[in-house]
Design an enzyme around this catalytic site. Structure first.
Site, short mmCIF file in Angstrom:
data_model
loop_
_atom_site.label_atom_id
_atom_site.label_comp_id
_atom_site.label_asym_id
_atom_site.label_seq_id
_atom_site.Cartn_x
_atom_site.Cartn_y
_atom_site.Cartn_z
N ASP A 229 0.71 -1.14 0.04
CA ASP A 229 -0.06 -0.15 -0.10
C ASP A 229 1.09 1.25 -0.16
O ASP A 229 1.91 1.38 0.59
CB ASP A 229 -0.83 -0.08 1.18
CG ASP A 229 -1.81 1.16 1.43
OD1 ASP A 229 -2.90 1.41 0.54
OD2 ASP A 229 -1.77 2.03 2.21
N GLU B 203 0.97 -0.76 -5.18
CA GLU B 203 -0.03 0.34 -5.45
C GLU B 203 0.88 1.64 -5.33
O GLU B 203 1.19 2.26 -4.64
CB GLU B 203 -0.99 0.40 -4.24
CG GLU B 203 -2.03 1.34 -4.51
CD GLU B 203 -2.44 2.33 -3.51
OE1 GLU B 203 -3.54 3.12 -3.36
OE2 GLU B 203 -1.87 2.32 -2.21
#
Length: 771
Positions: free
Chosen positions: A440, A493
């Site tokens: 993330d 990401e």
């Protein structure tokens, strides 16, 4: 037990009366000289000296084992115990029973005339009860030199096996060993349910210059709650959860729990073969799930009975779990982690989570999980200023504070912190058989000026904005995971155009950096542009045609995943079907056509739960997907079930069609038929497998029927058969289809020698392959 000094009494003048009377002595007889007698060993007091007492009482002793326990001394063996609140302490060794002297303030000592330290236990008497126990301070350190060396080097790839709490047997005695890294602490004590949350009598020892504190506590095991009581440099104390706790209490409770795994894995076949085909050359269709709200109220084991069956029925190859590591605030969806090594206790134990992963594997489904190494929350019982000074976070407040989320960023330049995170990535893959980590917020790690204004950041040593420490960390993490865990994939990401996210770490790019080493990267540009296009009314789409075609300009610059994730269906962004224009029929048609376009486009697929059946409402972690939309008693159930059936069939065809995944990262696996038919709102392209076998994908995103629409095709395919049509009646469409085989005509089109004529349904995607 101790010797007493004696002295001869003298009068005030300093001599005896006989000495004062002058007498001439007789001559002494002549005696030959004799050898001096051997010096007598003078016994010492066994009591703890004042300085050690003070440090032990105030939790600032760095080596309690050097004072407490049993130690050979002149005159025998000294026994010392620190047992606050005890009325008496007795040493028990075989037939020997010797009560120690009460030295006050919880200290007990005694000197026994023994030649060596015996194996012994302590009998401790409290008010109204006696308790026989092992002495924690008679055991050698439980961490070896290799562990400490690797920790000091920041290279302990199985750090969780060294630090934390571990049920074990030491010198034949069962108990739990505790170890924690706290280099700035003046002292550390273990406190928990086993000592009524008073750690006074459980000080840990500092192991050299490693910054690691260690204590083996006999007689305690699984299920005990614990924390570390740390004396900070200023003398104040703080109670902290274990950074490497493998199990925690259910939030809002914050204690760590002693854990030992007993899960017996049944996924040997899956693990043996998951590395057979590289991920970027295999089908990869991901169902993103927030476990606490997928079916609210279900535990890990209950989810294991439902989730694998559903995902298998829907045809997805993988699930991606939003963060499962422990987090205090459920509304963060797991993205603000306090327990990096513990699956959230909200749904069960670590073994329960292993059971869920195991069942998914047995159903043939891979398991990815979101991993959050970018930042952590400021909770005072967790990692923030863990030992009284910045430790896991950067020492520069401007570098430490994450500007967007009110959290703290890790100090990626500190080797022990980097080790904590790299080992954590390995931990989930090795201990829980996780098949992939979706990392993330990578962009927030890579740039020193991320969400910062001028003056709020300092450039790197080269004057640039790149966070060189974060780059090195990500490279090390990826290299380590891929080396240790065959078949595992890491997914970034990353929302910028950073060069080489999925390039190998040893391949230097134009920017001068080696690749970050990820296996896949979320294609945020495709997601943003394509959703922007779809949100326009069809009459305006011709002016935005490039928003759908631009992705092919850079489609092979990285290994991509096409994500329609939770981030796109919350916080006022609306659900996927609700982003579409038009009435309810048109919205569903656009939704279906878009999914068909997405599954045909180069790249892997990811779809968030609820979007597979066109949920109209935004996702909420409070109640999860609106499953009632699929209840046969609901009037519009057929509309939602039709979309769900389409996703099921998309996945089935996708998996059965190598052209859609075998050459995902190879430009020769894609050919435009027409990418510039803006006035018609048509996109047509070929996907080709390794043998050159094609699939023709045509998306028509206008609300009209186009008859006899001519498309150029290769001349070596004798006929084409429609294998998917998102306008089929079974999916809730108008059933405008091409039911018969379509044969090419010798008339050229779109630069090709042959062409076919198709009926293009409104707001639909059609797939055809050789008959």
């Amino acid at each position: 037990m101790t010797s007493k000094k004696s002295a001869t009494s003298k009068n005030k003048s300093g001599g005896t009366k006989a000495e004062k009377k002058r007498v001439t002595p007789a001559p002494a007889p002549q005696v030959p000289p004799q050898p001096a007698p051997p010096a007598l060993e003078i016994a010492v007091s066994p009591a703890v000296d004042a300085g050690d007492r003070e440090r032990l009482r105030h939790g600032t002793h760095h080596d309690p084992h050097s004072v407490l326990g049993a130690h050979p001394v002149p005159g025998g063996v000294a026994f010392r115990a620190f047992r606050p609140y005890a009325q008496a302490v007795t040493v028990v060794s075989g037939e020997l029973r010797a009560e120690l002297h009460d030295d006050g303030d919880g200290f007990f000592s005694g000197l026994l005339p023994l030649a060596e330290v015996p194996v012994y236990r302590l009998l401790v008497r409290y008010d109204g009860t006696e308790h026989e126990t092992e002495d924690a301070y008679r055991f050698l350190p439980t961490l070896g030199e290799l562990d400490l060396h690797l920790i000091g080097e920041g290279r302990h790839e199985q750090l969780w096996r060294a630090l934390g709490a571990h049920v074990t047997t030491v010198q034949g005695v069962a108990g739990t060993r505790f170890a924690v890294w706290a280099p700035n602490a003046r002292g550390v004590r273990v406190t928990g349910s086993f000592n009524f949350w008073d750690g006074s009598g459980f000080p840990m020892r500092s192991l050299g210059s490693s910054g690691v504190w260690e204590l083996f506590v006999p007689g305690i095991g699984e299920g005990e709650l614990y924390k570390f009581e740390i004396t900070r440099p200023d003398g104040s104390r703080t109670l902290r959860a274990d950074p490497l706790a493998r199990r925690t209490e259910t939030p809002p409770a914050t204690s760590s729990i002693v854990h030992a795994s007993h899960h017996d894995w049944g996924d040997a076949e899956w693990m043996a073969h998951r590395a057979d085909v590289p991920v970027h050359e295999a089908p990869f269709s991901v169902y993103e799930v927030h476990l606490p709200s997928w079916r609210p109220g279900l535990t890990y084991r209950q989810l294991a009975e439902q989730l694998p069956a559903y995902v298998r029925e829907m045809g997805f190859t993988h699930v991606e779990l939003m963060p499962v590591a422990e987090h205090p605030f459920g509304g963060s969806w797991g993205y603000q982690v306090t327990g990096f090594y513990a699956p959230t206790a909200r749904l069960g134990t670590p073994d329960d989570f292993k059971y869920l992963v195991d069942r998914l594997h047995q159903a043939g489904i891979g398991v990815l999980m979101d991993w959050v190494p970018a930042h952590f929350p400021r909770d005072e019982w967790a990692l923030a200023e863990f030992d009284g000074r910045p430790l896991y976070e950067h020492h520069d407040p401007l570098r430490a504070a994450h500007p967007d989320w009110g959290t703290l960023e890790f100090d990626f330049g500190r080797r022990e912190v980097r080790n904590f995170l790299v080992a954590n990535a390995v931990y989930w893959c090795e201990e829980f058989h996780i098949d992939g980590l979706r990392v993330d917020a990578v962009a927030s790690m890579l740039y020193l000026d991320y969400s910062r204004e001028p003056g709020q950041w300092s450039p790197n040593e080269h004057g640039g904005r790149e966070n060189l420490d974060a780059v090195a960390f990500l490279q090390e993490m990826n290299a380590t995971v891929y080396r240790r865990c065959p078949g595992v994939v890491t997914v970034a990401e990353e929302s910028t155009a950073w060069d080489g996210v999925t390039r190998p770490t040893d391949h230097e790019g134009p920017s001068g950096f080696g690749g970050l080493g990820f296996g896949l990267k979320w294609n945020m540009g495709w997601m943003h542009d394509s959703l922007q296009y779809m949100s326009h009314e069809p009459v305006h789409r011709k002016y935005h045609h490039g928003e759908m075609t631009f992705s092919m300009v850079y489609a092979y610059s990285e290994n991509y995943v096409l994500p329609i994730s939770h981030d796109e269906v919350v916080h006022g962004k609306r659900s996927l079907v609700s982003k579409m224009p038009g009435d309810w029929w048109q919205r569903r048609a656009n939704h279906r056509a878009y999914l068909g376009y997405m599954w045909g486009h180069p790249g892997k697929q990811l779809l968030f739960m609820g979007q597979e059946f066109a949920q109209g409402a935004e996702w909420s972690e409070a109640h999860g997907p609106d499953w009632w939309l699929l209840d046969p008693s609901y009037g519009a159930e057929a509309d939602h079930r039709g979309v769900r059936d389409l996703v099921r069939d998309l996945n089935a065809l996708y998996r059965a069609t190598p052209a859609l995944w075998q050459r995902d990262t190879d430009p020769s696996g894609f050919q435009w038929i027409t990418g510039d038919a803006a006035d018609d709102n048509v996109f047509a392209f070929l996907r080709l497998d390794a043998d050159g076998t094609p699939l023709l994908a045509v998306s028509h995103l206008a609300p009209v029927v186009r008859h006899d629409y001519r498309l150029g095709v290769p001349d070596d395919v004798p006929a084409w058969l429609e294998v998917l049509n998102t306008d089929a009646a079974a999916y809730g469409g108008g059933d405008v289809t091409n039911p018969d085989a379509v044969k090419p005509e010798p008339q050229g089109a779109h630069g090709r020698p042959a062409s076919i004529r198709l009926t293009l349904p409104p707001l639909a995607t059609v797939w055809l392959r050789p008959a």
